[in-house]
Enzyme design. Structure first.
Site, short mmCIF file in Angstrom:
data_model
loop_
_atom_site.label_atom_id
_atom_site.label_comp_id
_atom_site.label_asym_id
_atom_site.label_seq_id
_atom_site.Cartn_x
_atom_site.Cartn_y
_atom_site.Cartn_z
N SER A 1 9.48 3.26 5.55
CA SER A 1 8.94 3.82 6.76
C SER A 1 7.66 4.50 6.56
O SER A 1 7.59 5.12 5.37
CB SER A 1 10.04 4.55 7.29
OG SER A 1 10.49 5.75 6.67
N GLY B 1 6.97 7.49 3.59
CA GLY B 1 5.92 7.53 2.93
C GLY B 1 5.18 9.16 3.21
O GLY B 1 4.62 9.58 2.14
N GLU C 1 3.57 1.35 0.73
CA GLU C 1 3.33 0.20 1.54
C GLU C 1 4.54 0.79 2.85
O GLU C 1 5.63 0.58 2.45
CB GLU C 1 3.78 -1.12 1.18
CG GLU C 1 3.62 -2.24 2.13
CD GLU C 1 4.40 -3.47 1.83
OE1 GLU C 1 4.90 -3.97 2.72
OE2 GLU C 1 4.26 -3.68 0.59
N CYS D 1 8.09 -7.28 5.59
CA CYS D 1 7.01 -6.33 5.74
C CYS D 1 5.88 -6.88 6.50
O CYS D 1 5.11 -6.20 7.46
CB CYS D 1 6.51 -5.82 4.35
SG CYS D 1 7.90 -4.94 3.48
#
Length: 461
Positions: free
Chosen positions: A208, A212, A229, A263
Site C-alpha cells: 500500500s 511505502g 511498488e 497490481c
C-alpha cells in the site's frame, strides 16, 4: 510470544501461524546473511545463476502443495495452477540476461590504461512481499538480486505467511548455501526497527501507499536504496477502431482475474462513444459467466477475496457510487455464493464519474467502472486524473496513435491491445503514488547493484 496468523478466506479459520521474531533474533539472522554475502558474491556468476534456476525448478516440483496452499491462504482457485507460468518466465529471462546486464562498461582497454565501470552487489537485499501474487512479485527481486551476488532476506505478508518459508526451503534444497536466502516472520514494528538500524543495503516493498511511506520513514538516514511498488488505478481506453471482442475479453479479465487483486489490474475503462453500448453489453455478459465459490473446487473460476476486510472496501465503494447515481449492471442472482464477506461477486458500474471514490481510489477487487468519452483528449485527461500510475491499456489498430497518447499518460507502462501483464524484458516501474524504482529487465539488475569505477594506469612515465 506474539503469533502471526494467516486467516483463510475460505472459511475464516486460522490456516497457519508462526511466532513473530524478536528484534534481537531477527538482527542475528540478518547478520548471518551479511556474513554469507561476500563468499556468495565471489562465486562465478554462472554458478549463482544456475543455483537460482535450480531453486526455481525445485519450487515447481512442489506444485501439488503450493497450489492448494495458495487457495487456502489467499483464495485463488486451484484450477489456475498457481503462479508458475509468470514465475518461471521471469526467472528464466533474468537468467538469460544476467551476464550482459552485469558486464563491465569498458571505457578504455589499452597498453596504458584500463578504465571501466563494474556492477557490484549492494550487500543484503530485503524483500517485503505482498499477498496478491506472492511468488511472482517476490521473484522479480529475489532472482536478479541473488544472481547479482546479494544475499536476500524475505519477509512475506501475513495473508501469505508460508510463501517465504516455502521459497527458502526450495532454494536451499536445490543447493543455495545456508544464510544466502533467509525468511523472517516479522511484525510491522520489528520490520521498521530492522530497517531503521541500517541492517539492509536495498529494500524492495510491494504494498500500500501508506506501507511505502512507513518504509521510507524507517529508512530515512540509512541511505539504503528503495524500490517501491504501491497503489494503482490502472485505466483502459477503447478507441473507435478497437477490436471490440478482444478489448472486452482482455479488459474484463484484467479487471476481475484473481478477484481483481492485481497490481496492474484494470479498474476503470473509457470507451469511445461509438463503441460504448456494445462494449458495456458484451462486458456484462463476459463477467456474468464467472462461477463464484470455494477455490478448492476445480469448477470455481472466481474465489473469495483474500480477506473479508478487502471485500468490505469494494462493497463500500460500489454502494457510495450507486448512491451518487452510478448503476450496477451485473445481476446478483447469478452469484448466490456472495456471502457479504470474503466471497464477493464481480460488478460493472456505469453512469460513473470522477467525483466518486470508485473511479479515483484503489478498489483492488472484482469491480470496474466504464465511462463514455468523445475524444483522445477527454480520455487522456481522465486517465491522468489519478494519484497513481502503473500501467495504461490502449485499444486501437494504430500503433503511432497509441505511442503518441502513451507519451502523454502519467504511467510506468503503456500497453497497446494488451493489459495486466508483466514483460520481464521491460522495466516494471510506476510514477506518482505508485512508487519509485524499477524491477526486471537490464535496469532491474542495475537497481540491485551499484557502480564501481576502475581507473588503472599501467605506466608511470
Amino acid at each position: 510470544m506474539t503469533m502471526i496468523q494467516c486467516i483463510s478466506p475460505i472459511d475464516g479459520s486460522v490456516y497457519a501461524e508462526r511466532p513473530a521474531m524478536s528484534v534481537e533474533a531477527a538482527t542475528e539472522a540478518v547478520g548471518r546473511a551479511r556474513k554469507a554475502q561476500k563468499a556468495w558474491a565471489r562465486r562465478p556468476l554462472e554458478d549463482r545463476v544456475q543455483l537460482v534456476l535450480k531453486g526455481v525448478a525445485r519450487l515447481n516440483e512442489m506444485s501439488d502443495e503450493v497450489v492448494p496452499e495458495l487457495a487456502h491462504m489467499m483464495g485463488r482457485p486451484v484450477r489456475y495452477g498457481g503462479e508458475y507460468k509468470g514465475f518461471n518466465e521471469r526467472s528464466n529471462y533474468v537468467a538469460a540476461i544476467a551476464a550482459d546486464s552485469l558486464a563491465p562498461l569498458v571505457v578504455e582497454a589499452s597498453d596504458t590504461f584500463e578504465r571501466r565501470i563494474e556492477r557490484e552487489p549492494h550487500g543484503v537485499v530485503f524483500v517485503i512481499a505482498p499477498w496478491n501474487y506472492p511468488y511472482m512479485t517476490a521473484i522479480n527481486t529475489i532472482a536478479p538480486a541473488l544472481m547479482a551476488g546479494n544475499t536476500v532476506v524475505i519477509k512475506h505478508a501475513t495473508q501469505t505467511l508460508l510463501v517465504g518459508e516455502r521459497m527458502v526451503r526450495a532454494f536451499v534444497e536445490a543447493g543455495v548455501p545456508d544464510d544466502v536466502f533467509i525468511n523472517l516472520f516479522l511484525d510491522h514494528q520489528t520490520t521498521s526497527a530492522l530497517i531503521a538500524a541500517g541492517n539492509f543495503n536495498f529494500i524492495n516493498f510491494t504494498g500500500s501507499v501508506e506501507g511505502g511511506r512507513s518504509i521510507e520513514r524507517a529508512a530515512a538516514g540509512t541511505f539504503a536504496g528503495l524500490g517501491l511498488e504501491l497503489g494503482g488505478k490502472d485505466p483502459g481506453y477503447v478507441m473507435e477502431d478497437a477490436d471490440l471482442d478482444a478489448a472486452v475479453d482482455t479488459l474484463m479479465d484484467g479487471a476481475t482475474y484473481n478477484s481483481g487483486q492485481c497490481c496492474c489490474g484494470i479498474e476503470r475503462v473509457y470507451v469511445h462513444e461509438s463503441l460504448y453500448d456494445a462494449f458495456v453489453e458484451k462486458s456484462v455478459a463476459w463477467v456474468s459467466n464467472y462461477k463464484l465459490g470455494n477455490p478448492l473446487d476445480p469448477e470455481t473460476t472466481l474465489g473469495p477475496m483474500a480477506n473479508k476486510r478487502f471485500a468490505k472496501v469494494v462493497r463500500e465503494q460500489i454502494a457510495d457510487a450507486v448512491s451518487k447515481g452510478a448503476k450496477a449492471l451485473v445481476d446478483p442472482k447469478l452469484f448466490p455464493a456472495d456471502d457479504g464477506g470474503a466471497y464477493i461477486m464481480p460488478q460493472i458500474l456505469v453512469n460513473v464519474d470522477h467525483s466518486m471514490a470508485f473511479m479515483k481510489d484503489e478498489t483492488f477487487g472484482p469491480a470496474v467502472g466504464i465511462m463514455k468519452v468523445k475524444s483522445d483528449e477527454q480520455a487522456l485527461e481522465l486517465m491522468n486524473d489519478s494519484p497513481y500510475g502503473l500501467t495504461a491499456s490502449l485499444w486501437t489498430q494504430d500503433s503511432e496513435r497509441a505511442a503518441r497518447i502513451g507519451r502523454e499518460i502519467e504511467t510506468g507502462t503503456v500497453f497497446m491491445n494488451r493489459a495486466d501483464y508483466l514483460d520481464p524484458a521491460l522495466c516494471w516501474t510506476g510514477v506518482k503514488e505508485t512508487g519509485k524504482g524499477g524491477s526486471l529487465s537490464v535496469l532491474g539488475f542495475q537497481n540491485l547493484t551499484r557502480p564501481k569505477s576502475y581507473h588503472l594506469k599501467k605506466v608511470t612515465k
